[in-house]
Design an enzyme around this catalytic site. Structure first.
Site, mmCIF file in Angstrom:
data_model
loop_
_atom_site.group_PDB
_atom_site.id
_atom_site.type_symbol
_atom_site.label_atom_id
_atom_site.label_comp_id
_atom_site.label_asym_id
_atom_site.label_seq_id
_atom_site.Cartn_x
_atom_site.Cartn_y
_atom_site.Cartn_z
ATOM 1 N N GLY A 179 0.781 -1.239 0.000
ATOM 2 C CA GLY A 179 0.000 0.000 0.000
ATOM 3 C C GLY A 179 0.809 1.283 0.000
ATOM 4 O O GLY A 179 1.797 1.429 -0.722
ATOM 5 N N PHE A 180 0.384 2.238 0.822
ATOM 6 C CA PHE A 180 1.013 3.571 0.866
ATOM 7 C C PHE A 180 2.497 3.479 1.238
ATOM 8 O O PHE A 180 3.337 4.195 0.692
ATOM 9 C CB PHE A 180 0.341 4.482 1.906
ATOM 10 C CG PHE A 180 -1.139 4.655 1.765
ATOM 11 C CD1 PHE A 180 -1.792 4.410 0.561
ATOM 12 C CD2 PHE A 180 -1.909 5.085 2.855
ATOM 13 C CE1 PHE A 180 -3.174 4.585 0.444
ATOM 14 C CE2 PHE A 180 -3.275 5.260 2.750
ATOM 15 C CZ PHE A 180 -3.914 5.002 1.552
ATOM 16 N N SER A 190 -6.443 9.526 8.603
ATOM 17 C CA SER A 190 -7.480 9.095 7.647
ATOM 18 C C SER A 190 -8.626 10.089 7.759
ATOM 19 O O SER A 190 -8.751 10.782 8.780
ATOM 20 C CB SER A 190 -7.986 7.707 8.044
ATOM 21 O OG SER A 190 -9.160 7.370 7.327
ATOM 22 N N TYR A 228 -11.938 1.820 14.716
ATOM 23 C CA TYR A 228 -10.989 2.387 13.734
ATOM 24 C C TYR A 228 -11.063 3.916 13.791
ATOM 25 O O TYR A 228 -10.032 4.588 13.813
ATOM 26 C CB TYR A 228 -11.315 1.858 12.332
ATOM 27 C CG TYR A 228 -10.342 2.363 11.269
ATOM 28 C CD1 TYR A 228 -8.987 2.038 11.321
ATOM 29 C CD2 TYR A 228 -10.778 3.169 10.210
ATOM 30 C CE1 TYR A 228 -8.088 2.503 10.364
ATOM 31 C CE2 TYR A 228 -9.887 3.643 9.250
ATOM 32 C CZ TYR A 228 -8.541 3.304 9.336
ATOM 33 O OH TYR A 228 -7.659 3.773 8.388
ATOM 34 N N GLU A 285 -4.144 -3.145 0.250
ATOM 35 C CA GLU A 285 -4.540 -4.389 0.939
ATOM 36 C C GLU A 285 -5.444 -4.095 2.140
ATOM 37 O O GLU A 285 -5.912 -5.012 2.811
ATOM 38 C CB GLU A 285 -3.291 -5.135 1.422
ATOM 39 C CG GLU A 285 -2.455 -5.701 0.303
ATOM 40 C CD GLU A 285 -1.234 -6.464 0.816
ATOM 41 O OE1 GLU A 285 -1.097 -6.658 2.039
ATOM 42 O OE2 GLU A 285 -0.422 -6.866 -0.028
ATOM 43 N N PHE A 286 -5.642 -2.812 2.414
ATOM 44 C CA PHE A 286 -6.397 -2.379 3.595
ATOM 45 C C PHE A 286 -7.751 -3.091 3.719
ATOM 46 O O PHE A 286 -8.114 -3.622 4.773
ATOM 47 C CB PHE A 286 -6.586 -0.858 3.506
ATOM 48 C CG PHE A 286 -7.356 -0.243 4.628
ATOM 49 C CD1 PHE A 286 -6.747 0.043 5.842
ATOM 50 C CD2 PHE A 286 -8.699 0.081 4.478
ATOM 51 C CE1 PHE A 286 -7.464 0.633 6.878
ATOM 52 C CE2 PHE A 286 -9.423 0.661 5.498
ATOM 53 C CZ PHE A 286 -8.805 0.941 6.712
HETATM 54 P P1 NAP Z 1 -2.152 -1.907 3.688
HETATM 55 O O1 NAP Z 1 -2.030 -1.972 2.204
HETATM 56 O O2 NAP Z 1 -2.974 -2.936 4.378
HETATM 57 O O3 NAP Z 1 -0.677 -1.898 4.322
HETATM 58 C C1 NAP Z 1 -0.501 -1.953 5.706
HETATM 59 C C2 NAP Z 1 0.971 -2.108 6.020
HETATM 60 O O4 NAP Z 1 1.134 -2.201 7.445
HETATM 61 C C3 NAP Z 1 1.570 -3.366 5.436
HETATM 62 O O5 NAP Z 1 2.856 -3.087 4.939
HETATM 63 C C4 NAP Z 1 1.685 -4.312 6.627
HETATM 64 O O6 NAP Z 1 2.779 -5.177 6.427
HETATM 65 C C5 NAP Z 1 1.970 -3.323 7.743
HETATM 66 N N1 NAP Z 1 1.676 -3.863 9.060
HETATM 67 C C6 NAP Z 1 0.501 -4.390 9.495
HETATM 68 N N2 NAP Z 1 0.626 -4.832 10.751
HETATM 69 C C7 NAP Z 1 1.916 -4.577 11.123
HETATM 70 C C8 NAP Z 1 2.664 -4.822 12.301
HETATM 71 N N3 NAP Z 1 2.106 -5.407 13.375
HETATM 72 N N4 NAP Z 1 3.966 -4.467 12.339
HETATM 73 C C9 NAP Z 1 4.549 -3.890 11.256
HETATM 74 N N5 NAP Z 1 3.887 -3.615 10.118
HETATM 75 C C10 NAP Z 1 2.590 -3.979 10.049
HETATM 76 O O7 NAP Z 1 -2.730 -0.507 4.161
HETATM 77 P P2 NAP Z 1 -2.694 0.977 3.515
HETATM 78 O O8 NAP Z 1 -3.985 1.220 2.849
HETATM 79 O O9 NAP Z 1 -1.429 1.191 2.783
HETATM 80 O O10 NAP Z 1 -2.724 1.822 4.846
HETATM 81 C C11 NAP Z 1 -1.617 2.524 5.355
HETATM 82 C C12 NAP Z 1 -2.106 3.500 6.406
HETATM 83 O O11 NAP Z 1 -3.040 4.403 5.812
HETATM 84 C C13 NAP Z 1 -2.850 2.868 7.571
HETATM 85 O O12 NAP Z 1 -2.513 3.569 8.745
HETATM 86 C C14 NAP Z 1 -4.320 3.063 7.239
HETATM 87 O O13 NAP Z 1 -5.107 3.113 8.398
HETATM 88 C C15 NAP Z 1 -4.268 4.400 6.534
HETATM 89 N N6 NAP Z 1 -5.362 4.697 5.585
HETATM 90 C C16 NAP Z 1 -5.738 3.816 4.611
HETATM 91 C C17 NAP Z 1 -6.771 4.164 3.730
HETATM 92 C C18 NAP Z 1 -7.245 3.255 2.618
HETATM 93 O O14 NAP Z 1 -8.374 3.466 2.118
HETATM 94 N N7 NAP Z 1 -6.470 2.298 2.176
HETATM 95 C C19 NAP Z 1 -7.391 5.418 3.850
HETATM 96 C C20 NAP Z 1 -6.974 6.284 4.844
HETATM 97 C C21 NAP Z 1 -5.953 5.918 5.689
HETATM 98 P P3 NAP Z 1 2.955 -6.671 6.993
HETATM 99 O O15 NAP Z 1 1.627 -7.352 6.881
HETATM 100 O O16 NAP Z 1 4.013 -7.237 6.085
HETATM 101 O O17 NAP Z 1 3.433 -6.508 8.397
#
Ligand code: NAP
Length: 248
Positions: free
Chosen positions: A17-18, A135, A148, A184-185
């Site tokens: 993701g990000f 977010s 959340y 993957e969120f």
């Molecule tokens: P994502 O694709 O699910 O990626 C999440 C990342 O966090 C993965 O690299 C995962 O890697 C890592 N992670 C999860 N648990 C962990 C742990 N215990 N220790 C270390 N790393 C861990 O999510 P994303 O959409 O990029 O989200 C990134 C951020 O943006 C989050 O804070 C999310 O709340 C926020 N956000 C997302 C959205 C959206 O719509 N996608 C919108 C607003 C804000 P591993 O599984 O390899 O550990």
């Protein structure tokens, strides 16, 4: 405009993701990137693309011994607190205690612990940047998202308060608050159910990881006297948290 060349950047959640998109963009711009996550294979993919990315296999909800060792004699210039998750869409009377704890542990507690690990050296050298991934869920609450929401309201509150705590140190504290983005969120939220995970994105163009990475990098490249305090980034078709114009 500042340069990222030679800067030591620590990104949590860099395997997807990000975080992944930001790691790649920053490495391309010459930063030394410490890519932190749990999945070794995903991190290895990154290190194979860029020699200036180092994989740090670390669950940040656990004791941070690996991370501590990696940064022991180094001073992090930029910390990107990105790792975070949502679990389920349960109303409060059905929220499982383990989901509640997992969201709090990663989105709030780990973010604080990682920041406390890197801050002393930033304060010592009176320079550094902290980027917190919030977010729009930290601005607007919605049914089925209360825990959340609470974690992301907390991230926004801490971002505002830390800027005051660190006033005069030269450290910038930046809040990035995206709307719906396809990563993957959703797959994590719906526990690997691909159909359920895809549904929220149907019929419109959500943000991409690269859109968010661009905003992070742009904020960091502003001159040192400019602190982008908070940036809310939404898909054009998402007018507010619950209002999405679906074209098909
Ligand atoms: P994502 O694709 O699910 O990626 C999440 C990342 O966090 C993965 O690299 C995962 O890697 C890592 N992670 C999860 N648990 C962990 C742990 N215990 N220790 C270390 N790393 C861990 O999510 P994303 O959409 O990029 O989200 C990134 C951020 O943006 C989050 O804070 C999310 O709340 C926020 N956000 C997302 C959205 C959206 O719509 N996608 C919108 C607003 C804000 P591993 O599984 O390899 O550990």
């Amino acid at each position: 405009m500042l340069s990222l060349k030679g800067k030591l950047v620590l990104i949590t959640g860099a395997s997807a993701g990000f975080g992944r998109a930001t790691a790649l963009k920053m490495a391309e711009l010459g930063a030394d990137v410490l890519a932190v996550a749990r999945r070794k294979d995903k991190l290895t993919e990154l290190t194979q693309k860029f020699s200036n990315i180092t994989a740090v296999e670390q669950d940040i909800t656990k004791p941070l011994s690996t991370l501590e060792k990696v940064i022991q004699n180094r001073s992090v210039d930029i910390l990107i607190n990105n790792a975070g998750l949502a679990l389920g869409r349960d109303p409060i009377h059905k929220v499982k205690i383990e989901d509640f704890e997992a969201m709090m542990d990663l989105n709030v507690k780990a973010l604080v612990r990682v920041t406390q690990l890197v801050l002393p050296k930033m304060i010592e050298k009176k320079s550094g940047d902290i980027v917190n991934l919030g977010s729009i869920a930290g601005y607007f609450a919605y049914g089925g998202g209360s825990i959340y929401n609470a974690t992301k309201f907390a991230v926004r509150a801490m971002t505002e308060a830390w800027r005051q705590d660190l006033s005069g140190t030269g450290i910038r504290v930046i809040g990035i608050h995206p709307g719906m983005a396809e990563t993957e969120f959703s797959l994590v939220r719906f526990r690997g159910d691909h159909d359920l995970a895809r549904k929220p994105y149907e019929g419109f163009q959500p943000l991409t990881p690269e859109d968010v990475a661009d905003s992070i990098v742009w904020s960091l490249l502003r001159p040192k006297h400019v602190n982008i305090q908070s940036m809310v980034i939404m898909p054009t078709d998402q007018a507010s948290i619950g209002m999405i114009h679906r074209r098909s």
